[in-house]
Each structure stands twice: as structure tokens, then as C-alpha cells.
Design an enzyme around this catalytic site. Structure first.
Site, PDB file in Angstrom:
ATOM      1  N   GLU A 246      41.726  32.310  39.206  1.00 40.93           N
ATOM      2  CA  GLU A 246      43.212  32.712  38.823  1.00 40.93           C
ATOM      3  C   GLU A 246      43.741  33.178  37.364  1.00 40.93           C
ATOM      4  OE1 GLU A 246      45.804  30.928  42.341  1.00 40.93           O
ATOM      5  OE2 GLU A 246      44.389  29.656  41.501  1.00 40.93           O
TER       6      GLU A 246
ATOM      7  N   ALA B  15      44.160  27.042  43.920  1.00 39.83           N
ATOM      8  CA  ALA B  15      44.392  26.916  42.488  1.00 39.83           C
ATOM      9  C   ALA B  15      43.333  26.849  41.630  1.00 39.83           C
ATOM     10  CB  ALA B  15      44.963  25.300  42.513  1.00 39.83           C
TER      11      ALA B  15
END
Length: 367
Positions: free
Chosen positions: A300, A93
Site C-alpha cells: 500500500e 495492511a
């Protein structure tokens, strides 16, 4: 350019992104670190994150070096191990620097608080080695376990929570369910591509990317992460086609068998797929009060910016189809076959057949 060239067309794509940073599972927003200060003035850090090439160890060492005001090469990091930092959270994450950077800073601050009286008793120009050595002989603990957890009001989203009675009508829908993200990493990308109408081949002429990563701890690492994420997203959106046996691919036996299982059938970006002009910029004067040293997560968030290449390809196809091309369905990934057939020239139309809807025709893979 497009007016002068019949079989080579160019297009541009412009895409923004806004990526929320936090684990949606509230309990996962925590991390620990163990810091040792040695009498020679060096520091050893062990934290709960996993280094996988993303530069996590480097950033954590930088946090410790800044806290103790020592050179970076005086800070060492040990392999992550649950006998040093227990009950670790997966490194995912894009949260690792946020968690373990803050946990490391917490441990460093504990040690600094203990040795402050020793530092005050020495000359202002005393080195950390001199301070640590005297603190050791004064029997002061030079090790500390640091811990960090996101504030309750910055994470945790209850998907099943019903709207409470009397909830203000002027607040956003679902606001009563909690706060899903600590903050957002934003970015934008613009890409220019060139397609070969006859073969469906494409190349990325240029890509310009701007990302807000707050006050970057290490700009070189962050730029590298953005480059890698963009190329990964570009590959996902253009050439990485997954094929398995189903109703559309009855030639794959047995049913449900994955066909694209290796480099012969599943293509990832190579050196020659990198944009010919590739410019990465970090947003300046962008602070973030919700993460370590005002930084932002970078792993990400830039991934989706690679889709700017996909939409640039579609723009080039629109140019190839001409003003009378009308609506057409263009699915991701933009493989050579899909590009070629979507151009809808006489050759493609003859191959598709007059009995099919050419605006929705989808190639099924040519392996």
C-alpha cells in the site's frame, strides 16, 4: 513550453509519502507457518497469508530457500488453509511478508537446530537431502510450526488512554498511548503531465518514483508492486469519480442510488494511461532491523505517490489560468470536466456564468 503553447499546457508535481506498517489492532500483529522438510531435500511451506498476486508465496519460498541454503525450485508452498495454520489474520495492511516470512523463518530455524548434529556428523559438502534422510532414520522430527508476533513495544496504540501523571513534558504528545507502527515505508514521486485546455484531457508524460523498501527480498516483485500502486493511486486521483444520487446530483433516481457502477461510468486506468516514461527506483543501502531479512512492506505505501499526477495537473491548470488566475478550488479526482472548467478561459467562464463564483465552481458530472 507553456509560453509557446496556448491550448496545451504542462505541469509538474512532487509528492512524498510516509506509510506506517502494522495493524492498529494489536492482536492482529501475529502469524503462523508450517514447514515440512522431506527426505528428498525438498521443503513444503504452508502459512496463514493469502496470495492474491502480490508475490507473498514467492517471498516466503525465498525465505525458506535461504534458510536451508537450497535452490528456490526445491521449495513448494501449499494453499493457505486453516487446517494447516489455524486462527489466521487477514492479509492486509501490507503486513503479510513481515508476519509470514518471519513465521516461516522461525519454523525453518527450529528444523535446522534439530538436524545440526546430523549435519555435523556428515562431510561438510553433504546435501540437505543426505542430511534429511539420515535425520529421518535417526527419528528426528522434520516438521515445525513457526510463529511470529511483533514485540509489545513495537505495536499497540490505545486511543483512549489518558496522560499519566508525571509523564515527561519533553516527549511527543500522545506518546503515552503506545507505538502505532513497527516502522515506516517512505517514498517520493515526481510527475510531469500535459493537459488539453480545450477538452480537459490529460496525459502523463513521465513519472519518477523512489521508494525505500529496505533490503528487498525480491526487487522485481517490489518494483511491480510500486508500479501497480502508483497507477492505482493515479487513477483514484484523476479519473475514478464516484457519483450517486444526492443534492448535487438530483438527476440520479432514486436518491442514494450509485450511478458509477460499471465500466461505462466508472473509469479505471488503462494501458494508454501509463506514463510515457515510467521509472521506478529502490533506495539503496537501506536496512530495516524490524522485519524479515531487513526488508520492508511495499503493497500500500506507494499508492499515495500517484497523487503526484493530480498536483502536476493542477500546476498545468495554473499555467493555463495565467498570472491573473488567482486562487481556485480544485477537487480530486481531476476528471476531464474539472480540468476543462478550472482552466477558466473565456469559454469556460461563459459556460459557468457571471452569477457564479468561478474560483469555487465544481462540475457535478456529465453523464
Amino acid at each position: 513550453f507553456n509560453k509557446k503553447n496556448k491550448w496545451i499546457k504542462r505541469g509538474v508535481g512532487f509528492i512524498p509519502t510516509k506509510f506506517g506498517i502494522a495493524f492498529t489492532a494489536k492482536y492482529m500483529n501475529q502469524g503462523g507457518a508450517l514447514v515440512h522438510l522431506y527426505t528428498d531435500g525438498t521443503v513444503l511451506v504452508t502459512h496463514g497469508g493469502t496470495e492474491m498476486g502480490q508475490g507473498l508465496h514467492t517471498k516466503v519460498c525465498q525465505v525458506a530457500a535461504q534458510a536451508f541454503n537450497i535452490p528456490l525450485d526445491h521449495v513448494y508452498v501449499n494453499d493457505s488453509s486453516t487446517d494447516k495454520v489455524a486462527n489466521t489474520i487477514p492479509s492486509a495492511a501490507s503486513m503479510s511478508t513481515d508476519l509470514y516470512g518471519m513465521a516461516t523463518l522461525d519454523a525453518c530455524q527450529q528444523i535446522l537446530k534439530r538436524i545440526q548434529p546430523i549435519k555435523d556428523s556428515l562431510s561438510p559438502d553433504a546435501t540437505l537431502k543426505e542430511v534429511a534422510k539420515k535425520a529421518f532414520f535417526e527419528r528426528i522430527d522434520l516438521s515445525a510450526h513457526g510463529f511470529f508476533a511483533l514485540d509489545n513495544d513495537r505495536c499497540g496504540y490505545d486511543w483512549n488512554k489518558d496522560r499519566p501523571e508525571g509523564f515527561p513534558a519533553d516527549l511527543p504528545d500522545n506518546a503515552w498511548k503506545g507505538h502505532p507502527f513497527n516502522y515506516f515505508t517512505q517514498g517520493v514521486a515526481m510527475a510531469e503531465v500535459e493537459i488539453d485546455v480545450l477538452t480537459g484531457d490529460h496525459k502523463t508524460i513521465s513519472a519518477d518514483v523512489l521508494v525505500d523498501v529496505g533490503s528487498s527480498i525480491n526487487p522485481a516483485i517490489d518494483i511491480g508492486q510500486i508500479e501497480g500502486a502508483f497507477i492505482q493511486g493515479m487513477g483514484w486521483a484523476t479519473i475514478e469519480e464516484v457519483i450517486y444520487g444526492d443534492d448535487d446530483h438530483t438527476w440520479i433516481r432514486p436518491r442514494a442510488r450509485m450511478h458509477t457502477t460499471g465500466p461505462g461510468t466508472y473509469k479505471i486506468p488503462a494501458f494508454n494511461d501509463v506514463p510515457e516514461s515510467f521509472n521506478i527506483s529502490l533506495q539503496e543501502n537501506a536496512n530495516n532491523p524490524f522485519a524479515v531479512h531487513s526488508s520492508k512492506a511495499v503493497g500500500e505505501p506507494p499508492f499515495f505517490l500517484g497523487c503526484s499526477v493530480f498536483f502536476a495537473i493542477k500546476d498545468a491548470i495554473i499555467a493555463a489560468r495565467g498570472s491573473g488566475g488567482g486562487y481556485f478550488e480544485f477537487r480530486l479526482p481531476a476528471t476531464s470536466e474539472r480540468i476543462r472548467m478550472a482552466c477558466s478561459d473565456d469559454i469556460a467562464s461563459e459556460c459557468i456564468g457571471s452569477d457564479r463564483d468561478q474560483s469555487s465552481f465544481q462540475p457535478q458530472g456529465s453523464f
